[in-house]
Design an enzyme around this catalytic site. Structure first.
Site, short mmCIF file in Angstrom:
data_model
loop_
_atom_site.label_atom_id
_atom_site.label_comp_id
_atom_site.label_asym_id
_atom_site.label_seq_id
_atom_site.Cartn_x
_atom_site.Cartn_y
_atom_site.Cartn_z
N ARG A 107 34.59 134.96 106.20
CA ARG A 107 34.29 135.90 105.10
C ARG A 107 34.87 135.27 103.84
O ARG A 107 36.08 134.99 103.78
CB ARG A 107 34.92 137.26 105.35
CG ARG A 107 34.95 138.12 104.10
CD ARG A 107 35.32 139.55 104.37
NE ARG A 107 34.23 140.23 105.03
CZ ARG A 107 34.14 141.56 105.14
NH1 ARG A 107 35.07 142.33 104.64
NH2 ARG A 107 33.12 142.11 105.75
N HIS A 134 25.29 139.73 103.55
CA HIS A 134 26.15 140.27 104.63
C HIS A 134 25.27 140.47 105.87
O HIS A 134 24.99 141.60 106.27
CB HIS A 134 26.78 141.58 104.17
CG HIS A 134 27.93 142.06 105.01
ND1 HIS A 134 28.42 141.34 106.09
CD2 HIS A 134 28.69 143.19 104.93
CE1 HIS A 134 29.43 142.00 106.62
NE2 HIS A 134 29.61 143.13 105.94
N GLN A 137 26.23 142.76 109.04
CA GLN A 137 26.13 144.20 108.80
C GLN A 137 24.70 144.69 109.05
O GLN A 137 24.48 145.72 109.68
CB GLN A 137 26.53 144.51 107.35
CG GLN A 137 26.45 145.98 107.01
CD GLN A 137 27.42 146.81 107.81
OE1 GLN A 137 28.60 146.53 107.79
NE2 GLN A 137 26.93 147.83 108.52
N ASP A 225 25.80 151.91 99.20
CA ASP A 225 27.03 151.15 99.39
C ASP A 225 27.93 151.42 98.19
O ASP A 225 27.49 152.00 97.19
CB ASP A 225 26.70 149.64 99.52
CG ASP A 225 27.87 148.82 100.05
OD1 ASP A 225 28.91 149.40 100.42
OD2 ASP A 225 27.73 147.58 100.07
N CYS A 266 27.54 151.08 104.95
CA CYS A 266 28.23 150.09 105.79
C CYS A 266 29.74 150.32 105.84
O CYS A 266 30.41 149.77 106.71
CB CYS A 266 27.92 148.68 105.31
SG CYS A 266 28.61 148.29 103.70
N ARG A 294 28.52 147.14 114.81
CA ARG A 294 28.97 145.81 114.37
C ARG A 294 29.46 145.03 115.59
O ARG A 294 29.18 143.84 115.75
CB ARG A 294 30.12 145.93 113.35
CG ARG A 294 29.75 146.54 112.01
CD ARG A 294 28.84 145.63 111.22
NE ARG A 294 29.41 144.31 111.00
CZ ARG A 294 30.27 144.01 110.01
NH1 ARG A 294 30.63 144.93 109.13
NH2 ARG A 294 30.76 142.77 109.87
N1 CP Z 1 31.23 146.82 106.31
C1 CP Z 1 32.20 145.88 106.36
O1 CP Z 1 31.93 144.67 106.33
O2 CP Z 1 33.45 146.39 106.51
P1 CP Z 1 34.81 145.58 106.31
O3 CP Z 1 34.86 145.14 104.86
O4 CP Z 1 35.89 146.56 106.64
O5 CP Z 1 34.80 144.39 107.22
#
Ligand code: CP
Length: 308
Positions: A107, A134, A137, A225, A266, A294
């Site tokens: 990430r 992403h 997700q 979001d 998400c 997830r």
């Molecule tokens: N939706 C998501 O990626 O959550 P986090 O940022 O908690 O990993």
């Protein structure tokens, strides 16, 4: 080498295979304690590096638990604590990690970091979120929609709010899974034309509609979001809130969608900003199934990367 870098760069039939596998794996372990191993242990003997240059709850825990359920082991690494955060190149980091681990999930901020990691790693690399996309997700989101309502192909998905990285991966998925996509938000926060173009080239109907009530009319799925993403400066918060307030997902807006429509977010959410608690905890909401999925979707992604 099978990197999972984005939805639009992964063949559609292989994405479908991963979603089907995720459903099957979820069903196979229904009712078991979270820490119980899966019957098959395809990651036994495998080590997975989970690198985070940004905060995370869902991505971190779901990857970690998923690897363990499949018999593998993880090491969670913070970008700041690695030499990567102190001047070592991404290329050298990728080459070194590839000598120790079987799979890398990262990430990060810039998409270029992910791409360089994949270019120089000799093990598969998974995109755990960049400023632009992403994909993990949205694999979970497609799985969640289909779990509740059957095939997503041909459905009307409406994104309300900021055309951010999650929205971008939804547009990629529209093209790959064959659903229609309407974006409703202010013109300053439109999704990038490249993402819209991909979905359209693949045959999806994509609309930009400034009136949120017109946009949501007849929707099968409404998604939103956070209004300020992790990479957005705090100084932009007030301006963004002012621009995005008309696009809040509330009960009045959800009334415009189909009676059996679903609502997704998400998470993490800022309750009563982008969506009201009445919607988030209401009858259309599947936000916690989305979070759970997830885990299942990423297990399928990791198996696809490793060919196990
Ligand atoms: N939706 C998501 O990626 O959550 P986090 O940022 O908690 O990993």
């Amino acid at each position: 080498m099978k990197h999972f870098l984005d939805i639009h760069t992964t063949p559609a039939d292989e994405l479908r295979g991963m979603i089907d596998k995720a459903h099957a794996m979820k069903t196979a372990r229904a009712g078991r304690p979270k820490g119980a191993p899966d019957d098959d242990q395809p990651l036994k003997g495998h080590m997975v590096a989970l690198i985070f240059e940004k905060p995370s709850t869902r991505t971190r825990v779901s990857f970690d638990v998923g690897v363990r359920q499949m018999g593998g082991e993880t090491m969670v690494l913070s970008g700041k604590e690695m030499q990567l955060g102190h001047g070592e190149t991404i290329a050298d980091t990728a080459r070194v990690l590839s000598r120790y681990v079987d799979l890398i999930m990262i990430r990060t901020f810039e998409e270029q970091t992910l791409l360089e990691m994949a270019e120089h790693a000799t093990v598969p690399v998974i995109n755990g979120l960049t400023n632009r996309t992403h994909p993990c997700q949205i694999m979970a989101d497609v799985m969640t929609y289909e779990e509740h309502r059957g095939p997503i192909a041909g459905r009307k998905v409406v994104w309300a709010g900021d055309g951010n990285n999650v929205c971008a991966s939804f547009l990629h998925a529209a093209g790959q899974f064959g659903f229609d996509f309407t974006f409703t938000g202010p013109p300053t926060l439109d999704p990038e034309p490249e993402f819209v173009g991909f979905a359209r080239e693949k045959g999806s109907k994509v609309f930009i509609e400034r009136d949120p009530f017109k946009a949501v009319a007849g929707a099968d799925l409404v998604v939103t979001d956070t209004w300020v993403s992790m990479h957005d400066p705090e100084s932009a918060k007030e301006r963004r809130h002012n621009q995005l307030r008309p696009y809040q997902v509330n009960e009045a807006l959800m009334e415009m969608a189909k009676a059996d429509s679903l609502f997704m977010h998400c998470l993490p959410a800022h309750r009563n900003d982008e969506a009201t608690s009445a919607v988030m905890d209401g009858p259309h909401s599947v936000i916690f199934d989305e979070a759970e999925n997830r885990l299942h979707a990423q297990k399928a992604v990791m198996r696809w990367c490793l060919g196990v």
